[in-house]
Design a protein around this motif. Sequence first.
Motif, PDB file in Angstrom:
ATOM      1  N   GLU A  41       0.831  -1.215   0.000  1.00 17.05           N
ATOM      2  CA  GLU A  41       0.000   0.000   0.000  1.00 17.05           C
ATOM      3  C   GLU A  41       0.860   1.257   0.000  1.00 17.05           C
ATOM      4  N   ALA A  42       1.969   1.240   0.721  1.00 18.60           N
ATOM      5  CA  ALA A  42       2.869   2.405   0.732  1.00 18.60           C
ATOM      6  C   ALA A  42       3.464   2.645  -0.649  1.00 18.60           C
ATOM      7  N   MET A  43       3.793   1.557  -1.351  1.00 18.56           N
ATOM      8  CA  MET A  43       4.317   1.723  -2.717  1.00 18.56           C
ATOM      9  C   MET A  43       3.248   2.318  -3.629  1.00 18.56           C
ATOM     10  N   ARG A  44       1.998   1.835  -3.487  1.00 17.02           N
ATOM     11  CA  ARG A  44       0.910   2.401  -4.289  1.00 17.02           C
ATOM     12  C   ARG A  44       0.680   3.868  -3.938  1.00 17.02           C
ATOM     13  N   ALA A  45       0.681   4.181  -2.656  1.00 19.16           N
ATOM     14  CA  ALA A  45       0.432   5.565  -2.225  1.00 19.16           C
ATOM     15  C   ALA A  45       1.500   6.511  -2.776  1.00 19.16           C
ATOM     16  N   ARG A  46       2.749   6.083  -2.789  1.00 17.01           N
ATOM     17  CA  ARG A  46       3.819   6.921  -3.335  1.00 17.01           C
ATOM     18  C   ARG A  46       3.561   7.180  -4.808  1.00 17.01           C
TER      19      ARG A  46
END
Length: 107
Positions: A45-50
Amino acid sequence: MWLSPSRSAAPRRAADHRGTGVAPDDRTPEATAPHLTLPLPGVAEAMRARGIAVTPTAAMSRGLAGFAGRTLVANLPGSTGGVRDGLAVLDDLLEHLLDVHANGGGH
């Protein structure tokens, strides 16, 4: 391509950079999921959010992250920008992730 189990006690890293979207042949998450012994949905999710901070189409990524045994696995999007964003997230987390997983934390 899956890594064979290592005789080394040191954690390993693997990243794949294609097939995380919604096209009919984007099957990387399905190929990855059965191998994850410890999923890390927050990392994915952090990779998607970035990526979403740069382009809304990053929300289409279905990439996964987690440990397959002692190996940290992360699915990255096929675009160069998506790979760059995903690696930036992993760069911030990698040392701590590997240390906690290998040594039990010690928080």
